[in-house]
Design a protein around this motif. Sequence first.
Motif, PDB file in Angstrom:
ATOM      1  N   GLY A  46       0.841  -1.195   0.000  1.00  0.00           N
ATOM      2  CA  GLY A  46       0.000   0.000   0.000  1.00  0.00           C
ATOM      3  C   GLY A  46       0.872   1.238   0.000  1.00  0.00           C
ATOM      4  O   GLY A  46       1.502   1.560   0.998  1.00  0.00           O
ATOM      5  N   LEU A  47       0.903   1.935  -1.120  1.00  0.00           N
ATOM      6  CA  LEU A  47       1.724   3.131  -1.242  1.00  0.00           C
ATOM      7  C   LEU A  47       0.856   4.375  -1.096  1.00  0.00           C
ATOM      8  O   LEU A  47      -0.244   4.446  -1.655  1.00  0.00           O
ATOM      9  CB  LEU A  47       2.431   3.159  -2.599  1.00  0.00           C
ATOM     10  N   PRO A  48       1.342   5.371  -0.379  1.00  0.00           N
ATOM     11  CA  PRO A  48       0.543   6.583  -0.193  1.00  0.00           C
ATOM     12  C   PRO A  48       0.557   7.460  -1.443  1.00  0.00           C
ATOM     13  O   PRO A  48       1.546   7.535  -2.161  1.00  0.00           O
ATOM     14  CB  PRO A  48       1.251   7.285   0.971  1.00  0.00           C
ATOM     15  N   ARG A  89       8.965   3.863   2.509  1.00  0.00           N
ATOM     16  CA  ARG A  89       9.624   5.071   3.034  1.00  0.00           C
ATOM     17  C   ARG A  89       9.905   6.066   1.912  1.00  0.00           C
ATOM     18  O   ARG A  89       9.746   7.276   2.100  1.00  0.00           O
ATOM     19  CB  ARG A  89      10.915   4.704   3.750  1.00  0.00           C
ATOM     20  N   SER A  90      10.309   5.579   0.757  1.00  0.00           N
ATOM     21  CA  SER A  90      10.547   6.465  -0.384  1.00  0.00           C
ATOM     22  C   SER A  90       9.263   7.133  -0.848  1.00  0.00           C
ATOM     23  O   SER A  90       9.276   8.297  -1.251  1.00  0.00           O
ATOM     24  CB  SER A  90      11.148   5.688  -1.560  1.00  0.00           C
ATOM     25  N   ALA A  91       8.156   6.403  -0.800  1.00  0.00           N
ATOM     26  CA  ALA A  91       6.875   6.967  -1.228  1.00  0.00           C
ATOM     27  C   ALA A  91       6.409   8.070  -0.288  1.00  0.00           C
ATOM     28  O   ALA A  91       5.731   9.006  -0.724  1.00  0.00           O
ATOM     29  CB  ALA A  91       5.825   5.866  -1.313  1.00  0.00           C
ATOM     30  N   TYR A  92       6.761   7.996   0.982  1.00  0.00           N
ATOM     31  CA  TYR A  92       6.404   9.068   1.910  1.00  0.00           C
ATOM     32  C   TYR A  92       7.339  10.267   1.757  1.00  0.00           C
ATOM     33  O   TYR A  92       6.943  11.398   2.031  1.00  0.00           O
ATOM     34  CB  TYR A  92       6.421   8.572   3.356  1.00  0.00           C
ATOM     35  N   ARG A  93       8.592  10.036   1.356  1.00  0.00           N
ATOM     36  CA  ARG A  93       9.536  11.141   1.147  1.00  0.00           C
ATOM     37  C   ARG A  93       9.191  11.974  -0.070  1.00  0.00           C
ATOM     38  O   ARG A  93       9.200  13.193  -0.018  1.00  0.00           O
ATOM     39  CB  ARG A  93      10.956  10.597   1.013  1.00  0.00           C
ATOM     40  N   ALA A  94       8.948  11.305  -1.187  1.00  0.00           N
ATOM     41  CA  ALA A  94       8.645  11.987  -2.446  1.00  0.00           C
ATOM     42  C   ALA A  94       7.459  11.274  -3.087  1.00  0.00           C
ATOM     43  O   ALA A  94       7.449  10.047  -3.158  1.00  0.00           O
ATOM     44  CB  ALA A  94       9.848  11.948  -3.383  1.00  0.00           C
ATOM     45  N   PRO A  95       6.465  12.011  -3.563  1.00  0.00           N
ATOM     46  CA  PRO A  95       5.280  11.355  -4.129  1.00  0.00           C
ATOM     47  C   PRO A  95       5.608  10.563  -5.386  1.00  0.00           C
ATOM     48  O   PRO A  95       6.406  10.990  -6.221  1.00  0.00           O
ATOM     49  CB  PRO A  95       4.334  12.518  -4.427  1.00  0.00           C
ATOM     50  N   LEU A  96       4.990   9.405  -5.507  1.00  0.00           N
ATOM     51  CA  LEU A  96       5.179   8.551  -6.668  1.00  0.00           C
ATOM     52  C   LEU A  96       4.089   8.758  -7.716  1.00  0.00           C
ATOM     53  O   LEU A  96       4.107   8.131  -8.754  1.00  0.00           O
ATOM     54  CB  LEU A  96       5.196   7.076  -6.253  1.00  0.00           C
TER      55      LEU A  96
END
Length: 156
Positions: A46-48, A89-96
């Motif tokens: 589940g990616l934000p 963690r990467s998806a929370y840092r920068a939007p995908l």
Amino acid sequence: MSRGLLLVLLILLAPSGTPAFAAAEKNPSVPNEPNADLRLDVSGIGLPILRNGQVVNFVFVRARILLNPGLPRPEVDARDPFIREALIRSAYRAPLNAPNDFMAVDPKIFEAVLLREAKAVLGANIARSAHLRDQRPQKIVYAPRKSGSSAPPIQP
């Protein structure tokens, strides 16, 4: 022979007789495809989806990482949770996601981030490429209207 004895015999002998094809399908050591060991499937992540730093939706993705030979399969499977955590963690840092799309991740951005994180966890020479296979949004979220384009108020 009584019915009770016959019933007991049938119950005792029934679990021991399994079809040969069922036993072959459940055996994970025999892959169905020749290159099954050279890939890692990650699913159910589940990616934000972010808008102005706020989470507006989640997208559940399935992806595949193609691997070069060199790392034993149990070790690759042991590192799978670390790839998942790094991706989230990467998806929370920068939007995908694309700037105006709140129901899907951008495939090019996602594949680049997944490959970068897989190379960091598995090793630069192990991860070859990453592919987005499927994505499903948690809910339907449309882009907000622009402030000047709202409909005029209804006058009775």
